[in-house]
Design an enzyme around this catalytic site. Structure first.
Site, PDB file in Angstrom:
ATOM      1  N   ASN A   1       0.823  -1.212   0.000  1.00 12.65           N
ATOM      2  CA  ASN A   1       0.000   0.000   0.000  1.00 12.65           C
ATOM      3  C   ASN A   1       0.866   1.276   0.000  1.00 12.65           C
ATOM      4  OD1 ASN A   1      -2.364   1.659   0.056  1.00 12.65           O
ATOM      5  ND2 ASN A   1      -3.439  -0.069   0.973  1.00 12.65           N
ATOM      6  N   ARG A   2       0.224   2.416   0.229  1.00 15.82           N
ATOM      7  CA  ARG A   2       0.884   3.701  -0.037  1.00 15.82           C
ATOM      8  C   ARG A   2       1.541   4.316   1.192  1.00 15.82           C
ATOM      9  NH1 ARG A   2      -3.280   3.015  -3.418  1.00 15.82           N
ATOM     10  NH2 ARG A   2      -2.831   3.492  -5.600  1.00 15.82           N
TER      11      ARG A   2
ATOM     12  N   HIS B   1       3.497  -0.068  -2.671  1.00 20.02           N
ATOM     13  CA  HIS B   1       3.861  -1.491  -2.717  1.00 20.02           C
ATOM     14  C   HIS B   1       5.369  -1.745  -2.743  1.00 20.02           C
ATOM     15  CE1 HIS B   1      -0.295  -2.349  -2.973  1.00 20.02           C
ATOM     16  NE2 HIS B   1      -0.471  -2.447  -4.259  1.00 20.02           N
TER      17      HIS B   1
ATOM     18  N   HIS C   1      -1.432 -10.127  -3.123  1.00 25.75           N
ATOM     19  CA  HIS C   1      -2.151  -9.289  -4.074  1.00 25.75           C
ATOM     20  C   HIS C   1      -2.873 -10.109  -5.146  1.00 25.75           C
ATOM     21  CE1 HIS C   1      -2.959  -5.582  -6.290  1.00 25.75           C
ATOM     22  NE2 HIS C   1      -2.452  -4.911  -5.281  1.00 25.75           N
TER      23      HIS C   1
ATOM     24  N   ASP D   1     -11.321   1.119  -3.645  1.00 26.44           N
ATOM     25  CA  ASP D   1      -9.872   0.940  -3.528  1.00 26.44           C
ATOM     26  C   ASP D   1      -9.511   1.490  -2.150  1.00 26.44           C
ATOM     27  OD1 ASP D   1      -7.199   0.550  -3.909  1.00 26.44           O
ATOM     28  OD2 ASP D   1      -7.013   1.821  -5.692  1.00 26.44           O
TER      29      ASP D   1
ATOM     30  N   GLN E   1      -7.535  -4.086   2.472  1.00 33.06           N
ATOM     31  CA  GLN E   1      -7.750  -3.188   1.340  1.00 33.06           C
ATOM     32  C   GLN E   1      -8.613  -3.933   0.331  1.00 33.06           C
ATOM     33  OE1 GLN E   1      -6.316  -0.023   0.961  1.00 33.06           O
ATOM     34  NE2 GLN E   1      -6.682   0.429  -1.191  1.00 33.06           N
TER      35      GLN E   1
ATOM     36  N   GLU F   1      -6.709  -7.395   0.253  1.00 35.26           N
ATOM     37  CA  GLU F   1      -5.328  -7.337   0.734  1.00 35.26           C
ATOM     38  C   GLU F   1      -5.335  -7.113   2.245  1.00 35.26           C
ATOM     39  OE1 GLU F   1      -3.348  -4.339  -1.869  1.00 35.26           O
ATOM     40  OE2 GLU F   1      -5.186  -4.615  -3.013  1.00 35.26           O
TER      41      GLU F   1
HETATM   42  C1  BGC Z   1      -3.977  -0.490  -4.824  1.00 35.63           C
HETATM   43  C2  BGC Z   1      -4.449   0.126  -6.103  1.00 35.63           C
HETATM   44  C3  BGC Z   1      -3.432  -0.157  -7.143  1.00 35.63           C
HETATM   45  C4  BGC Z   1      -3.281  -1.639  -7.263  1.00 35.63           C
HETATM   46  C5  BGC Z   1      -2.208  -1.974  -8.246  1.00 35.63           C
HETATM   47  C6  BGC Z   1      -3.859  -1.940  -5.014  1.00 35.63           C
HETATM   48  O1  BGC Z   1      -3.382  -2.546  -3.868  1.00 35.63           O
HETATM   49  O2  BGC Z   1      -4.837  -0.192  -3.756  1.00 35.63           O
HETATM   50  O3  BGC Z   1      -4.619   1.501  -5.973  1.00 35.63           O
HETATM   51  O4  BGC Z   1      -3.772   0.383  -8.365  1.00 35.63           O
HETATM   52  O5  BGC Z   1      -2.932  -2.178  -6.035  1.00 35.63           O
HETATM   53  O6  BGC Z   1      -2.556  -3.064  -8.887  1.00 35.63           O
END
Ligand code: BGC
Length: 359
Positions: free
Chosen positions: A86-87, A112, A186, A258, A295, A323
């Site tokens: 995540n971010r 990620h 993922h 998301d 997520q 996730e």
């Molecule tokens: C994120 C998305 C992202 C994706 C990438 C997810 O875990 O929340 O924003 O685009 O991963 O495949």
């Protein structure tokens, strides 16, 4: 075990690493099968029965490593993401008085684990038989300051396939310096079978009365908002597509779902995260976890340009991810459960996917 053909298309990965890429397939007593590669610790397929006993592959993915590496828009199909899934806002965080700078690979944020996260490295792998079922054990050591993160991190991810059609994912890590760690899986699921259209008709329950709303760059605002009365209310099962078109600012920011949900749990230990039912096949996926959040991402960035292993395009919302993880941007949000791992401590989390059918 099969060789999973790969070529060294990434600058700093050696040919020898690529030569060691393999595909491992586990099969249980009821015929359920999962395949795993030591590239990115990716689960490349999950074959489970429908209510008539017909097997389909419910995980999106590819049949060659090159396609995983070169996929447009980096979908992270099936991979373990880390060191921080995540971010992280603006690719920076402070820890013990020091500021660290990470790649802003999802501008303006870090996503990620960076440019070459755990999804793009070659892991060591071995298979073993356990009381619970056969397992693939994957190990990777991230160097101190790899992708800008402090501490040499030793990571072990174990995938176990039980005879009850469960995939148990155990994560373990230790570090030489304090560092943020947030590992997740993922996999994109389509319980009809990968490549069979959208997942909007899947009925989803998320065990969460609250979620973490985000800003327009998908960084949580810090608020834990009630889902009640919003399209984010999955406390009772509903079709994923039912409310996705509502005029709601959070759905605009995410281009759909998301978002991280705050799981309702009592204490530590395994708790229900989500349950998904696909009415045509009857397949049910139940996700339980030791993590505080999940997520829910419903493939908003898929648009039909990627073609999967069976030759079918992965259409918009053609797969969903659940996730299990700590909350996004935790290193910058002190009120959230901590993601900081310190030397001498072990990072240990478990997530279980259980597949059943409903008549
Ligand atoms: C994120 C998305 C992202 C994706 C990438 C997810 O875990 O929340 O924003 O685009 O991963 O495949």
């Amino acid at each position: 075990m099969a060789v999973f053909v790969a070529s060294p298309v990434m600058a700093d990965v050696q040919q020898a690493d690529f030569d060691s890429i393999r595909l491992y397939t586990l099969k249980n007593s009821s015929g359920m099968e999962i395949s795993v590669t030591n590239f990115g610790a990716i689960i490349t397929s999950i074959k489970v029965p429908d209510r008539d006993g017909k097997f389909d592959d419910v995980a999106l993915g590819y049949d060659s490593v090159d396609k995983y590496i070169n996929a447009v828009d980096k979908p992270y199909f099936g991979a373990v993401v880390g060191r921080y899934g995540n971010r992280i806002a603006e690719g920076t965080f402070k820890l013990d008085g020091q500021t660290y700078t990470l790649a802003k690979n999802n501008p303006p944020n870090h996503l990620h684990g960076g440019i070459i996260g755990f999804d793009k490295v070659v892991w060591n792998a071995e298979t073993k038989s356990t009381d619970r079922g056969d397992a693939v054990v994957l190990r990777y050591t991230a160097k101190d300051m790899e992708e800008g993160y402090p501490g040499k991190l030793d990571v072990t991810v174990t995938y176990t396939l039980t005879n009850d059609n469960e995939v148990i994912i155990d994560y373990h890590a230790t570090t030489t310096k304090a560092t943020p760690v947030n590992l997740t899986q993922h996999t994109y699921f389509n319980l009809k079978g990968e490549g069979r259209g959208t997942i909007l008709d899947h009925e989803l329950l998320i065990n969460a009365k609250r979620f973490t709303p985000v800003d327009e760059t998908l960084i949580p605002t810090g608020e834990l908002a009630p889902v009640s009365g919003t399209p984010f209310d999955f406390t009772e099962a509903k079709a994923i597509g039912r409310d996705i078109g509502q005029d709601h600012q959070q759905l605009k920011f995410g281009l759909g779902y998301d978002h991280n949900f705050v799981l309702d749990r009592e204490g530590k230990g395994m708790a229900l995260a989500a349950r998904v039912h696909e009415p045509i096949s009857g397949r049910v996926l139940e996700v339980t976890t030791t993590e505080p959040g999940v997520q829910f991402y419903c493939g908003n960035f898929l648009d039909g340009r990627l073609t999967g292993k069976s030759g079918q395009p992965y259409v918009h919302r053609g797969g969903f991810c659940l996730e299990t993880q700590h909350f996004p941007d935790s290193p910058n949000q002190p009120e959230y459960p901590s993601t900081i791992l310190r030397p001498g401590k072990a990072y240990e989390t478990t997530t279980k996917w259980k597949f059943t059918v409903k008549e």
